[in-house]
Design an enzyme around this catalytic site. Structure first.
Site, PDB file in Angstrom:
ATOM      1  N   ASN A   1     -10.018  -0.268  -0.010  1.00  0.00           N
ATOM      2  CA  ASN A   1      -8.684   0.345  -0.262  1.00  0.00           C
ATOM      3  C   ASN A   1      -7.595  -0.557  -1.761  1.00  0.00           C
ATOM      4  O   ASN A   1      -8.091  -1.403  -1.426  1.00  0.00           O
ATOM      5  CB  ASN A   1      -7.915   0.080   1.040  1.00  0.00           C
ATOM      6  CG  ASN A   1      -6.208  -0.751   0.731  1.00  0.00           C
ATOM      7  OD1 ASN A   1      -5.802  -0.672  -0.410  1.00  0.00           O
ATOM      8  ND2 ASN A   1      -5.689  -1.337   2.313  1.00  0.00           N
TER       9      ASN A   1
ATOM     10  N   CYS B   1       0.869  -0.856  -0.308  1.00  0.00           N
ATOM     11  CA  CYS B   1      -0.045  -0.339  -0.084  1.00  0.00           C
ATOM     12  C   CYS B   1       0.718   1.379  -0.179  1.00  0.00           C
ATOM     13  O   CYS B   1       0.293   2.550  -0.791  1.00  0.00           O
ATOM     14  CB  CYS B   1      -1.428   0.210   0.914  1.00  0.00           C
ATOM     15  SG  CYS B   1      -2.277  -1.276   0.629  1.00  0.00           S
TER      16      CYS B   1
ATOM     17  N   HIS C   1      -2.891   7.502   2.457  1.00  0.00           N
ATOM     18  CA  HIS C   1      -3.732   5.676   1.561  1.00  0.00           C
ATOM     19  C   HIS C   1      -5.179   5.751   2.437  1.00  0.00           C
ATOM     20  O   HIS C   1      -5.813   5.851   3.839  1.00  0.00           O
ATOM     21  CB  HIS C   1      -2.506   5.261   2.419  1.00  0.00           C
ATOM     22  CG  HIS C   1      -3.209   3.834   2.619  1.00  0.00           C
ATOM     23  ND1 HIS C   1      -3.574   2.918   1.246  1.00  0.00           N
ATOM     24  CD2 HIS C   1      -3.458   2.967   2.552  1.00  0.00           C
ATOM     25  CE1 HIS C   1      -3.998   1.805   1.168  1.00  0.00           C
ATOM     26  NE2 HIS C   1      -3.790   1.445   2.322  1.00  0.00           N
TER      27      HIS C   1
HETATM   28  O1  UT7 Z   1      -3.560  -1.349   3.317  1.00  0.00           O
HETATM   29  C1  UT7 Z   1      -3.314  -1.280   5.204  1.00  0.00           C
HETATM   30  C2  UT7 Z   1      -3.987  -1.241   5.984  1.00  0.00           C
HETATM   31  N1  UT7 Z   1      -4.152  -2.221   5.854  1.00  0.00           N
HETATM   32  C3  UT7 Z   1      -5.237  -1.643   7.279  1.00  0.00           C
HETATM   33  O2  UT7 Z   1      -5.191  -0.874   7.864  1.00  0.00           O
HETATM   34  C4  UT7 Z   1      -6.286  -2.115   8.067  1.00  0.00           C
HETATM   35  C5  UT7 Z   1      -6.375  -2.012   9.405  1.00  0.00           C
HETATM   36  N2  UT7 Z   1      -7.505  -3.220  10.091  1.00  0.00           N
HETATM   37  C6  UT7 Z   1      -8.322  -2.606  10.189  1.00  0.00           C
HETATM   38  O3  UT7 Z   1      -8.864  -1.001   9.703  1.00  0.00           O
HETATM   39  C7  UT7 Z   1      -9.526  -3.359  11.130  1.00  0.00           C
HETATM   40  O4  UT7 Z   1      -8.814  -4.307  11.743  1.00  0.00           O
HETATM   41  C8  UT7 Z   1     -10.315  -4.325  10.627  1.00  0.00           C
HETATM   42  C9  UT7 Z   1     -11.356  -3.429   9.642  1.00  0.00           C
HETATM   43  C10 UT7 Z   1     -10.086  -5.141   9.438  1.00  0.00           C
HETATM   44  C11 UT7 Z   1     -11.395  -4.737  11.061  1.00  0.00           C
HETATM   45  O5  UT7 Z   1     -12.319  -3.886  12.336  1.00  0.00           O
HETATM   46  P1  UT7 Z   1     -12.552  -4.461  14.076  1.00  0.00           P
HETATM   47  O6  UT7 Z   1     -12.735  -3.518  14.515  1.00  0.00           O
HETATM   48  O7  UT7 Z   1     -10.575  -4.202  14.783  1.00  0.00           O
HETATM   49  O8  UT7 Z   1     -12.306  -5.689  13.771  1.00  0.00           O
HETATM   50  P2  UT7 Z   1     -12.291  -6.737  14.130  1.00  0.00           P
HETATM   51  O9  UT7 Z   1     -11.113  -7.956  13.449  1.00  0.00           O
HETATM   52  O10 UT7 Z   1     -11.712  -6.799  15.943  1.00  0.00           O
HETATM   53  O11 UT7 Z   1     -13.385  -7.932  14.679  1.00  0.00           O
HETATM   54  C12 UT7 Z   1     -14.625  -7.498  15.210  1.00  0.00           C
HETATM   55  C13 UT7 Z   1     -15.589  -8.120  14.511  1.00  0.00           C
HETATM   56  C14 UT7 Z   1     -15.509  -9.966  15.038  1.00  0.00           C
HETATM   57  O12 UT7 Z   1     -15.866 -10.948  15.250  1.00  0.00           O
HETATM   58  P3  UT7 Z   1     -16.236 -11.469  16.857  1.00  0.00           P
HETATM   59  O13 UT7 Z   1     -15.377 -12.274  17.124  1.00  0.00           O
HETATM   60  O14 UT7 Z   1     -16.379 -10.126  17.553  1.00  0.00           O
HETATM   61  O15 UT7 Z   1     -17.274 -11.502  17.372  1.00  0.00           O
HETATM   62  C15 UT7 Z   1     -15.052 -10.385  13.655  1.00  0.00           C
HETATM   63  O16 UT7 Z   1     -15.525 -11.727  13.005  1.00  0.00           O
HETATM   64  O17 UT7 Z   1     -16.286  -8.424  13.821  1.00  0.00           O
HETATM   65  C16 UT7 Z   1     -16.163  -9.696  13.106  1.00  0.00           C
HETATM   66  N3  UT7 Z   1     -15.855  -9.166  11.532  1.00  0.00           N
HETATM   67  C17 UT7 Z   1     -17.159  -9.142  10.609  1.00  0.00           C
HETATM   68  N4  UT7 Z   1     -18.130  -8.921  10.734  1.00  0.00           N
HETATM   69  C18 UT7 Z   1     -18.914  -8.124   9.699  1.00  0.00           C
HETATM   70  C19 UT7 Z   1     -14.633  -9.056  10.483  1.00  0.00           C
HETATM   71  N5  UT7 Z   1     -14.811  -8.675   9.422  1.00  0.00           N
HETATM   72  C20 UT7 Z   1     -16.683  -7.771   9.494  1.00  0.00           C
HETATM   73  C21 UT7 Z   1     -17.462  -8.511   8.200  1.00  0.00           C
HETATM   74  N6  UT7 Z   1     -18.664  -7.968   8.651  1.00  0.00           N
HETATM   75  N7  UT7 Z   1     -17.042  -8.181   6.911  1.00  0.00           N
END
Ligand code: UT7
Length: 325
Positions: free
Chosen positions: A282, A115, A252
């Site tokens: 992204n 990225c 980004h």
């Molecule tokens: O370009 C390179 C750089 N990349 C980034 O900058 C990405 C950085 N990371 C992020 O943007 C975030 O961490 C994410 C958007 C990827 C995830 O958001 P988060 O608030 O950190 O969520 P999480 O991974 O902690 O997941 C929270 C909950 C989980 O469920 P439980 O375990 O709490 O029941 C996940 O299973 O959200 C669930 N979850 C989803 N639910 C619905 C994860 N993905 C999804 C989804 N739809 N697509």
């Protein structure tokens, strides 16, 4: 004494025709429009058509940048394509872009910094120009990230999209007393200890396959704001400017919450921050030049403005580039 600078002559962006909304995605994977918008700020993404390759997206963006600059392909003597999704393992996508534009002179190569690729490519092209290796560079970020995704993994497939953006940098000798412009400073960093926090589980030397994106999302998130602000301060320090001098912040476009967090930490008013993640998702190396193309086309960025580009991604890699338009 004259000062050699790389000034921006033109910018262009290209998005594939097909739009995939959150609602459409929610029909095939366990997610919802509400979750995606709340956690990431994405409403839709563009997806390349079958038979439409990264080099095709790159060429479409390049042609728009050339039109914007009033130049022809013959005027270009360096092509740098930042991509993680080249058409082939080799040759570089940049050489295919060179061929498709009908350019038979100069040099072309790819940069792989995921990225952060476009910011790395701007800094690289700027160095080539300042060191006398090129006069006019076509700097492109182009990706078909949709082809690296596991479309059953809701943790990654909702986040990415396809697209390309291009910028033309031209060697200019500033006269005595002429104010600074062009690329003023860049700051690049990487730290390979974080490689497996965001990576693709395949490659020519390991599996012989392309593989799929894997990400420890919360871990990437945890590092993002601090790393972004560090390089922004570093680029400002090198050029003697402060955050208050910035007219535009073009970050980004990975996650709206990361962009807002970085903007707030820097103390930037939200109206100076360019946001396209809602419409583009992204697009990895394409995200910064695509955002630039939008803010230039709608008249926000004007000649004379001080613009900070920034990105962070797999590796980890991160970087910033300060440009006087
Ligand atoms: O370009 C390179 C750089 N990349 C980034 O900058 C990405 C950085 N990371 C992020 O943007 C975030 O961490 C994410 C958007 C990827 C995830 O958001 P988060 O608030 O950190 O969520 P999480 O991974 O902690 O997941 C929270 C909950 C989980 O469920 P439980 O375990 O709490 O029941 C996940 O299973 O959200 C669930 N979850 C989803 N639910 C619905 C994860 N993905 C999804 C989804 N739809 N697509």
């Amino acid at each position: 004494m004259t000062r050699v600078r790389s000034i921006v002559r033109g910018v262009g962006g290209y998005l594939p025709q097909k739009v995939l909304t959150n609602a459409e995605l929610a029909k095939t994977v366990d997610t919802s429009d509400e979750w995606i918008q709340q956690r990431v700020g994405i409403k839709q993404r563009h997806i390349a058509a079958e038979g439409e390759f990264t080099s095709d997206l790159a060429v479409a963006a390049a042609r728009k940048a050339l039109d914007n600059a009033g130049l022809t392909p013959d005027d270009i003597d360096l092509i740098v394509v930042a991509t993680t999704t080249p058409d082939y393992t080799f040759p570089a996508a940049a050489t295919l872009v060179q061929m498709k534009l009908g350019i038979h002179h100069g040099l072309a190569f790819d940069i792989q910094a995921v990225c952060s690729g476009f910011v790395y490519a701007v800094a690289t092209a700027d160095s080539y120009i300042k060191n006398g290796l090129a006069n006019r560079a076509l700097v492109i970020g182009a990706e078909t990230f949709s082809r690296l995704l596991d479309w059953t993994d809701r943790g990654t497939c909702v986040l990415f999209g396809d697209g390309a953006g291009a910028m033309i940098l031209e060697k200019t000798e500033l006269a005595e007393g002429e104010p600074e412009r062009g690329v003023l400073a860049s700051a690049l960093r990487s730290d390979g200890r974080h490689w497996d926090k965001l990576y693709v589980d395949g490659g020519p030397s390991t599996t012989g396959t392309t593989g799929h994106v894997h990400m420890q999302g919360p871990e990437v998130f945890r590092h993002a704001v601090g790393k972004i602000t560090d390089v922004v301060y570093s680029a400002l320090e090198k050029s003697g400017y402060s955050v208050d001098d910035l007219d535009w912040f073009v970050p980004h476009q990975a996650n709206r919450r990361i962009i807002d967090g970085a903007g707030a930490k820097l103390g930037l008013p939200p109206e100076k921050v360019v946001i396209t993640v809602d419409r583009h998702a992204n697009t990895s190396a394409a995200s910064v030049p695509l955002a630039l193309s939008v803010a230039l086309a709608d008249g926000r960025i004007k000649p004379g403005d001080l613009v900070m580009l920034e990105a962070m991604g797999g590796g980890f890699t991160w970087g910033a580039s300060l440009i006087r338009w």
